[in-house]
Design an enzyme around this catalytic site. Structure first.
Site, PDB file in Angstrom:
ATOM      1  N   GLY A 322     -18.880 -22.473  62.604  1.00  0.00           N
ATOM      2  CA  GLY A 322     -19.908 -23.328  62.649  1.00  0.00           C
ATOM      3  C   GLY A 322     -20.804 -23.452  61.244  1.00  0.00           C
ATOM      4  O   GLY A 322     -21.475 -22.536  61.126  1.00  0.00           O
ATOM      5  N   THR A 323     -20.853 -24.354  60.785  1.00  0.00           N
ATOM      6  CA  THR A 323     -21.384 -24.636  59.380  1.00  0.00           C
ATOM      7  C   THR A 323     -21.841 -26.007  59.026  1.00  0.00           C
ATOM      8  O   THR A 323     -21.547 -26.871  59.539  1.00  0.00           O
ATOM      9  CB  THR A 323     -20.250 -24.143  58.144  1.00  0.00           C
ATOM     10  OG1 THR A 323     -19.624 -23.026  58.498  1.00  0.00           O
ATOM     11  CG2 THR A 323     -20.679 -23.958  57.092  1.00  0.00           C
ATOM     12  N   THR A 324     -22.943 -26.018  57.932  1.00  0.00           N
ATOM     13  CA  THR A 324     -23.359 -27.126  57.621  1.00  0.00           C
ATOM     14  C   THR A 324     -23.440 -27.257  56.117  1.00  0.00           C
ATOM     15  O   THR A 324     -23.599 -26.134  55.524  1.00  0.00           O
ATOM     16  CB  THR A 324     -24.766 -27.793  58.206  1.00  0.00           C
ATOM     17  OG1 THR A 324     -24.883 -29.098  57.942  1.00  0.00           O
ATOM     18  CG2 THR A 324     -25.737 -26.829  57.929  1.00  0.00           C
TER      19      THR A 324
END
Length: 498
Positions: A322-324
């Site tokens: 999970g990343t942005t």
């Protein structure tokens, strides 16, 4: 926010409309690319809290127009336990269904948490290159945290698939639960404790999270839950400046995240191969064949084999989930690519702070605990492409092991195919997995996929677009014109400031 005399022009893209708007607001107020990236990142802590926050780690690639220098600020997470021989407690396990059958096991709880670097990383970059006062950059994020943000479809999807994590503890339920149920589309996510934390960091600086009362609260709560945080871990955490990895592609210079992280290395290795194989016409079987051949070579490369070995054997951990991402170019030609992550989140929220801790140690099954203080590796790939020494493309992505492929394909679309950035991000993507299955996202021409099968590829046809293939954000500068786009797969957005 006070408006300064110099009115900058630039572009910002991020994983949420509010994230991009915060960066644009700072550019309008006279801030530069680093200021805009910091303000956008702080809002992402609120609007994209399942993916990032004060408990995150990440990387910021900064290009300065004045001296043409490009550097990476590495503020990724570190293994805890300095000065402590007490073994960590057991992690909790949850199974998350991402795409109707694609299930992944997540390891969460206090024992899964690594030492975060996000706050110190933003502050270090701001001290080096920022223009506006540190405290002013927090104003948009504080307002969003107090007033709440309505979940869009992309965020609601994340909340739905991560529900077992987001409501794992009473402290987490207090944030991510409404009337006994998970938050959905249109529900307001209000984070007053996080707003208080943001105000404290704005006033006292990032060290409050390391050597101040916030840091003491983090150590106390993590240790009580079975983690092995020590005050020494926080005291000795440092941001590392690194030289980016680079490669040439179609006459332009590509820069990305260097070792010990692996995503940027694999992209830099793959782009010249892609040019050699031939970029072809976008969406055609020949172009997809070239991409797939590059992805196969990446898996065979030392960095690719090392990443798979980490997954299969529990070796050196490589964090990729999970990343942005945030991309910025300002009027002077400064550029920033910032990628950050809390993994999938640990379900551990520090009481009274709103800080949701990462689960980076639990990202993969690690055969033995790595050395305390060791910086974890990552697949994150904040990237920049220069044309004649000037930023042409700033890009990065979320997407687990598909992250590097998403960045590779956006670069190919913009630089190799000459597509506008919105089209470059929106086009359907492919991913070759370690079993040599070529996953083709919904939106491809069926006849071209038929041709790929005739060419010998084992094609898995996806019916629709899916966040499985990454969540990119990018800005471009072409002939003096700026453009920005976020990924529709996750509700991203881009803003151009005139």
């Amino acid at each position: 926010m006070r408006v300064y005399p110099l009115r900058m022009r630039g572009a910002v893209a991020g994983g949420h409309a509010l994230t991009a708007q915060a960066g644009a607001q700072v550019l309008e107020a006279g801030g530069n690319a680093v200021d805009a990236a910091v303000a956008a990142a702080l809002v992402s802590w609120v609007a994209e809290s399942p993916l990032t926050g004060p408990g995150a780690g990440g990387f910021m690639l900064v290009h300065r127009a004045r001296d043409k220098s490009t550097r990476v600020f590495d503020f990724f997470v570190a293994i805890p336990g300095l000065g402590d021989d007490v073994p960590p407690g057991e992690m909790h396990h949850v199974d998350v269904d991402f795409s109707g059958g694609s299930t992944q096991r997540f390891h969460i709880g206090a024992a899964s948490c690594a030492i975060p670097g996000a706050a110190l990383g933003l502050e270090t970059a701001h001290k080096a290159f920022g223009r506006l006062p540190w405290s002013e950059l927090f104003e948009p994020a504080i307002a969003v945290a107090r007033n709440g943000v309505q979940l869009n479809e992309g965020q609601a999807y994340l909340h739905r698939i991560l529900d077992l994590i987001l409501r794992h503890t009473p402290e987490a339920c207090a944030i991510y639960e409404q009337d006994g149920a998970a938050l959905g589309v249109g529900d307001a996510l209000v984070q007053t404790d996080l707003a208080d934390t943001l105000e404290l960091l704005a006033e006292k600086g990032a060290q409050e999270l390391y050597t101040g009362e916030l840091g003491a609260k983090i150590v106390e709560h993590i240790r009580a839950g079975g983690g092995c945080f020590t005050q020494r871990d926080l005291n000795e955490y440092r941001v590392i400046r690194r030289r980016p990895v680079s490669a040439r592609f179609c006459g332009e210079e590509f820069y990305s995240n260097p070792p010990p992280s692996q995503g940027g290395v694999l992209i830099a290795y793959g782009l010249p191969l892609l040019e050699g194989f031939g970029v072809g016409d976008p969406g055609k079987a020949e172009a997809i064949d070239s991409l797939a051949r590059v992805m196969r070579e990446q898996l065979r490369a030392p960095a690719g084999r090392g990443l798979l070995r980490a997954l299969e054997l529990g070796g050196a951990p490589v964090v990729t989930r999970g990343t942005t991402h945030i991309s910025v170019i300002d009027a002077r030609g400064n550029a920033v690519a910032l990628t950050a992550s809390t993994g999938a989140g640990s379900g551990i929220v520090i009481p009274g702070t709103g800080i949701h801790m990462n689960n980076m140690i639990g990202e993969f099954d690690i055969a033995r605990k790595p050395q305390a203080g060791k910086r974890l590796a990552s697949g994150m790939s904040p990237s920049l492409v220069l044309r004649d020494g000037t930023p042409h493309l700033v890009v990065g992505s979320a997407g687990s092991l598909r992250l590097r492929g998403a960045v590779l394909q956006v670069v190919a679309n913009v630089v190799g195919h000459g597509l506008p950035v919105e089209d470059a991000i929106d086009r359907p993507r492919v991913h070759l997995d370690e079993a040599d299955v070529l996953h083709c996202e919904g939106g491809h021409d069926a006849a071209e996929l038929d041709t790929l099968e005739e060419m010998g590829w084992n094609v898995a046809r996806w019916r629709n677009r899916n966040l499985f293939f990454g969540g990119a954000a990018a800005v471009t500068l072409v002939d003096g014109g700026l453009a920005a786009a976020g990924d529709p797969r996750r509700g991203g957005a881009g803003v151009v400031v005139a």
